[in-house]
Design an enzyme around this catalytic site. Structure first.
Site, PDB file in Angstrom:
ATOM      1  N   LYS A 115     -17.851  82.553  -9.362  1.00 22.16           N
ATOM      2  CA  LYS A 115     -18.942  83.017  -8.494  1.00 22.16           C
ATOM      3  C   LYS A 115     -20.218  83.285  -9.284  1.00 22.16           C
ATOM      4  CE  LYS A 115     -16.835  83.973  -4.241  1.00 22.16           C
ATOM      5  NZ  LYS A 115     -16.873  84.605  -2.949  1.00 22.16           N
ATOM      6  N   LYS A 197     -12.635  72.997  -2.425  1.00 21.21           N
ATOM      7  CA  LYS A 197     -12.074  73.427  -1.139  1.00 21.21           C
ATOM      8  C   LYS A 197     -13.164  73.579  -0.079  1.00 21.21           C
ATOM      9  CE  LYS A 197     -11.991  78.408  -1.397  1.00 21.21           C
ATOM     10  NZ  LYS A 197     -11.713  79.459  -0.503  1.00 21.21           N
ATOM     11  N   LYS A 200     -16.666  78.377   3.967  1.00 24.73           N
ATOM     12  CA  LYS A 200     -17.600  78.721   5.043  1.00 24.73           C
ATOM     13  C   LYS A 200     -19.037  78.836   4.537  1.00 24.73           C
ATOM     14  CE  LYS A 200     -15.040  82.935   5.677  1.00 24.73           C
ATOM     15  NZ  LYS A 200     -14.899  83.504   4.333  1.00 24.73           N
TER      16      LYS A 200
HETATM   17  N1  AQP Z   1     -10.246  75.403   2.335  1.00 26.80           N
HETATM   18  C1  AQP Z   1      -9.278  76.256   2.567  1.00 26.80           C
HETATM   19  N2  AQP Z   1      -8.023  75.810   2.808  1.00 26.80           N
HETATM   20  C2  AQP Z   1      -7.034  76.687   3.071  1.00 26.80           C
HETATM   21  N3  AQP Z   1      -7.182  78.025   3.122  1.00 26.80           N
HETATM   22  C3  AQP Z   1      -8.423  78.506   2.909  1.00 26.80           C
HETATM   23  N4  AQP Z   1      -8.933  79.759   2.894  1.00 26.80           N
HETATM   24  C4  AQP Z   1     -10.254  79.699   2.626  1.00 26.80           C
HETATM   25  N5  AQP Z   1     -10.636  78.421   2.468  1.00 26.80           N
HETATM   26  C5  AQP Z   1      -9.526  77.656   2.620  1.00 26.80           C
HETATM   27  C6  AQP Z   1      -8.178  80.962   3.163  1.00 26.80           C
HETATM   28  O1  AQP Z   1      -8.893  81.688   4.149  1.00 26.80           O
HETATM   29  C7  AQP Z   1      -8.876  83.082   3.862  1.00 26.80           C
HETATM   30  C8  AQP Z   1     -10.313  83.546   3.808  1.00 26.80           C
HETATM   31  O2  AQP Z   1     -10.652  84.103   2.645  1.00 26.80           O
HETATM   32  P1  AQP Z   1     -12.059  84.746   2.334  1.00 26.80           P
HETATM   33  O3  AQP Z   1     -12.929  84.754   3.511  1.00 26.80           O
HETATM   34  O4  AQP Z   1     -11.786  86.083   1.730  1.00 26.80           O
HETATM   35  O5  AQP Z   1     -12.723  83.897   1.228  1.00 26.80           O
HETATM   36  P2  AQP Z   1     -12.551  82.499   0.638  1.00 26.80           P
HETATM   37  O6  AQP Z   1     -11.142  82.163   0.288  1.00 26.80           O
HETATM   38  O7  AQP Z   1     -13.530  82.428  -0.495  1.00 26.80           O
HETATM   39  O8  AQP Z   1     -12.992  81.587   1.864  1.00 26.80           O
HETATM   40  P3  AQP Z   1     -14.257  80.704   1.990  1.00 26.80           P
HETATM   41  O9  AQP Z   1     -14.250  80.141   3.349  1.00 26.80           O
HETATM   42  O10 AQP Z   1     -14.332  79.726   0.852  1.00 26.80           O
HETATM   43  O11 AQP Z   1     -15.426  81.763   1.882  1.00 26.80           O
HETATM   44  P4  AQP Z   1     -16.707  81.761   0.952  1.00 26.80           P
HETATM   45  O12 AQP Z   1     -17.426  80.500   1.289  1.00 26.80           O
HETATM   46  O13 AQP Z   1     -17.469  82.975   1.318  1.00 26.80           O
HETATM   47  O14 AQP Z   1     -16.253  81.805  -0.477  1.00 26.80           O
HETATM   48  C9  AQP Z   1      -8.033  83.243   2.601  1.00 26.80           C
HETATM   49  O15 AQP Z   1      -6.699  83.553   2.968  1.00 26.80           O
HETATM   50  C10 AQP Z   1      -8.104  81.878   1.956  1.00 26.80           C
HETATM   51  O16 AQP Z   1      -6.970  81.586   1.144  1.00 26.80           O
END
Ligand code: AQP
Length: 335
Positions: A115, A197, A200
């Site tokens: 990050k 991956k 969002k």
């Molecule tokens: N691409 C993905 N495939 C499968 N699982 C996913 N998760 C996130 N992206 C994928 C799962 O969704 C949950 C959300 O976790 P989070 O919101 O705490 O943060 P994250 O994992 O960092 O999700 P994002 O969407 O990628 O958010 P940003 O963009 O803010 O960093 C978790 O259970 C994660 O495993």
């Protein structure tokens, strides 16, 4: 007497609109967990501010996240779905745990390194101590299990280390959480760069399918998905990451095996396959989107669920925090 259910804790950040990755990888699998576990699912808005948020959009995103949880099928009367920032115990315990966490441990966290590279203009202390807040989230509810993907395993390990260190000094205050070993959903990759991956907060809107995307937008995004120069629909993550990602999505959406998918599209090329994946995902998301639209109109219901669940989360977490404060020797407030 019925056996007490074990406690499960998870949550998502309100950093954007949920994606198909969040849904297939986590949310969809949370739906039935409340039969076996007492479940807590947070709208992790305190974690979200480690990255700059526009206040108006952030407020909306956080409320939409709560509503999407419900629209996806998480029953707010059976699961405790709450806003992290509405329960001050998270901030209080995080501070205390900061004093039981070593810099060396935080220096090893790969998410901080990732990050920091991504947000080089805003490497703030919150980003650095993020794992401590996450430890507080989990430990406040005395969680037995936490569903974690591989990329979050390091955070669960530091949570266990902090809890064991604290318990070592003060006795059994925290339950030591284990990773959830049940069914974990598919890992969904970006449609524009299948080596990373789906997220969002991805800046390229074509890289992620959002749960609220219109059916035509979804179809278009799949048509534009990056693949390779061959024409054969074959599962080969190393050499054909784009097609393999689409196959994972199609399989998770339709329940078909990779073998069935290869047979179904033998000799038909990528165009037909991309159309089928787009249609399947659009069909999967339509009921969720209809429910989301209905719920958004029902402000009174959503407000009442937020209130009831915040109160439940507050009640449970206060019990742990009270114990912690007593153990470390804080004086009691005189009322
Ligand atoms: N691409 C993905 N495939 C499968 N699982 C996913 N998760 C996130 N992206 C994928 C799962 O969704 C949950 C959300 O976790 P989070 O919101 O705490 O943060 P994250 O994992 O960092 O999700 P994002 O969407 O990628 O958010 P940003 O963009 O803010 O960093 C978790 O259970 C994660 O495993």
């Amino acid at each position: 007497m019925a056996e007490e259910k074990k406690i499960l804790y998870s949550g998502m950040q309100a950093t954007g609109t949920l994606t198909l990755g969040n849904y297939l990888g986590a949310l969809r699998n949370w739906i039935t967990l409340n039969e076996e576990y007492e479940c807590y699912f947070g709208v992790m808005d305190m974690h979200s501010i480690t990255v700059r948020q526009n206040p108006t959009e952030f407020r909306q995103k956080a409320r939409d996240l709560f509503t999407l949880y419900v629209a996806a099928g998480l029953d707010p009367e059976k699961n405790c779905i709450y806003f992290q920032s509405h329960v001050p115990c998270h901030a209080e315990l995080a501070w205390i745990l900061n004093c039981y966490t070593y810099m060396g441990e935080l220096n090893r966290m790969t998410q901080f390194k990732d990050k920091s590279a991504k947000h080089a203009d805003n490497i703030n202390a919150g980003l650095y101590t993020y794992p401590v807040l996450m430890a507080a989230d989990i430990l406040l509810y005395q969680a037995d299990v936490v569903p974690v993907g591989k990329d979050q395993l390091q955070h669960l390990e530091i949570t266990r280390d902090i809890a064991q260190r604290f318990n070592g000094v003060y006795g059994d205050v925290f339950k030591i959480p284990e990773p959830y070993t049940g069914k974990i959903g598919a890992r969904v990759m970006s449609l524009q760069d299948p080596m990373k991956k789906m997220s969002k907060s991805d800046e390229n809107p074509n890289a992620s399918v959002f749960l609220v995307d219109d059916a035509n937008v979804i179809r278009k995004k799949f048509k534009r998905a990056v693949t390779d120069s061959e024409t054969e629909v074959r599962y080969d993550v190393e050499n054909k990451p784009g097609i393999s990602n689409l196959m994972d999505i199609y399989s998770a959406t339709t329940g078909k095996s990779m073998e069935d998918i290869e047979k179904e599209f033998a000799g038909r090329g990528y165009g037909d396959f991309k159309t089928a994946v787009g249609d399947a995902v659009a069909d999967l998301l339509t009921p969720l989107q209809e429910r989301f639209a209905e719920l958004k109109k029902d402000k009174a219901y959503i407000d009442s669920m937020i209130k009831a669940n915040d109160e439940k989360a507050y009640y449970t977490s206060t019990k742990t925090l009270r114990k912690v404060k007593k153990k470390i020797g804080y004086t009691e407030m005189i009322r």
